[in-house]
Design a protein around this motif. Structure first.
Motif, PDB file in Angstrom:
ATOM      1  N   SER A 106       0.853  -1.190   0.000  1.00  0.00           N
ATOM      2  CA  SER A 106       0.000   0.000   0.000  1.00  0.00           C
ATOM      3  C   SER A 106       0.887   1.238   0.000  1.00  0.00           C
ATOM      4  O   SER A 106       2.081   1.160   0.301  1.00  0.00           O
ATOM      5  CB  SER A 106      -0.925   0.009   1.215  1.00  0.00           C
ATOM      6  N   LEU A 107       0.297   2.361  -0.346  1.00  0.00           N
ATOM      7  CA  LEU A 107       1.039   3.609  -0.276  1.00  0.00           C
ATOM      8  C   LEU A 107       1.190   4.017   1.175  1.00  0.00           C
ATOM      9  O   LEU A 107       0.265   3.861   1.971  1.00  0.00           O
ATOM     10  CB  LEU A 107       0.294   4.727  -1.015  1.00  0.00           C
ATOM     11  N   ASN A 108       2.341   4.555   1.521  1.00  0.00           N
ATOM     12  CA  ASN A 108       2.503   5.147   2.841  1.00  0.00           C
ATOM     13  C   ASN A 108       2.241   6.650   2.722  1.00  0.00           C
ATOM     14  O   ASN A 108       1.877   7.138   1.635  1.00  0.00           O
ATOM     15  CB  ASN A 108       3.882   4.822   3.430  1.00  0.00           C
ATOM     16  N   ASP A 109       2.402   7.385   3.800  1.00  0.00           N
ATOM     17  CA  ASP A 109       2.118   8.821   3.772  1.00  0.00           C
ATOM     18  C   ASP A 109       2.974   9.565   2.749  1.00  0.00           C
ATOM     19  O   ASP A 109       2.490  10.463   2.055  1.00  0.00           O
ATOM     20  CB  ASP A 109       2.312   9.433   5.166  1.00  0.00           C
ATOM     21  N   ASP A 110       4.260   9.181   2.630  1.00  0.00           N
ATOM     22  CA  ASP A 110       5.133   9.834   1.649  1.00  0.00           C
ATOM     23  C   ASP A 110       4.670   9.551   0.221  1.00  0.00           C
ATOM     24  O   ASP A 110       4.688  10.441  -0.637  1.00  0.00           O
ATOM     25  CB  ASP A 110       6.582   9.371   1.818  1.00  0.00           C
ATOM     26  N   GLY A 111       4.250   8.310  -0.044  1.00  0.00           N
ATOM     27  CA  GLY A 111       3.753   7.960  -1.371  1.00  0.00           C
ATOM     28  C   GLY A 111       2.474   8.709  -1.712  1.00  0.00           C
ATOM     29  O   GLY A 111       2.309   9.199  -2.836  1.00  0.00           O
ATOM     30  N   LEU A 112       1.572   8.812  -0.743  1.00  0.00           N
ATOM     31  CA  LEU A 112       0.330   9.565  -0.966  1.00  0.00           C
ATOM     32  C   LEU A 112       0.614  11.040  -1.208  1.00  0.00           C
ATOM     33  O   LEU A 112       0.018  11.661  -2.099  1.00  0.00           O
ATOM     34  CB  LEU A 112      -0.601   9.413   0.240  1.00  0.00           C
ATOM     35  N   ALA A 113       1.539  11.607  -0.440  1.00  0.00           N
ATOM     36  CA  ALA A 113       1.878  13.021  -0.615  1.00  0.00           C
ATOM     37  C   ALA A 113       2.515  13.265  -1.982  1.00  0.00           C
ATOM     38  O   ALA A 113       2.185  14.239  -2.672  1.00  0.00           O
ATOM     39  CB  ALA A 113       2.823  13.472   0.503  1.00  0.00           C
TER      40      ALA A 113
END
Length: 174
Positions: A106-113
């Motif tokens: 899954s995407l983490n917070d850095d990936g989502l940002a």
């Protein structure tokens, strides 16, 4: 009296054949892709990695095989890409509760940002181009969106069994 269509400058005639529309649409999309990919500040974010992040944002968490199926690329290619995404710090891996031998990605917070920032950047560039179109052309584009959205929905591979095909030059991880 001129019978040309004021929005296209072409004379009215029979509706174009689906093959003609498909060819023109493909050509336009290929010309727009560089604009949509933009010049991201993140040199590690290639088009294929961006596509993987977008799939994970829309459908994650996923097993690697499910990600491969949704991207329509070989499982081995997807495994390498997941390792690269992990190395960049954009995803999280956790055990699959249904099978402890497997992982969910899954995407983490850095990936989502990152995904959000790149989408805002490319949307802004495209919005600038659309704003330069005449109002009647902007209306035509707006009116075409439901049909384009239908095409995009139909193009999605079904969830479930991963696509199994040999890796080839088109599967190179970039």
């Amino acid at each position: 009296m001129d019978q040309s269509d004021t929005t296209t400058g072409r004379a009215p005639g029979p509706a174009p054949e689906p093959a003609e529309l498909a060819g023109r649409l493909r050509a336009v999309i290929q010309q727009l892709l560089p604009l949509l990919r933009g010049q991201s500040l993140h040199r590690d974010l290639t088009p294929s990695r961006m596509a993987a992040l977008a799939v994970l944002a829309a459908h994650g968490p996923l097993r690697v095989g499910e990600l491969a199926a949704r991207m329509n690329i070989a499982l081995s290619t997807t495994s390498r890409m997941v390792d690269l995404l992990d190395g960049c710090g954009w995803i999280a891996r956790c055990p699959d509760p249904d099978d402890q031998r497997a992982s969910l990605i899954s995407l983490n917070d850095d990936g989502l940002a990152l995904l959000g920032a790149v989408r805002r950047e490319t949307t802004g560039m495209l919005a600038e181009r659309i704003a330069r179109l005449a109002p009647d052309r902007q209306r035509l584009l707006r009116d075409a969106l439901p049909a384009l959205e239908d095409l995009a929905e139909w193009a999605q591979p079904p969830a479930g069994r991963p696509v199994r095909r040999p890796a080839g030059p088109a599967d190179a991880v970039t």
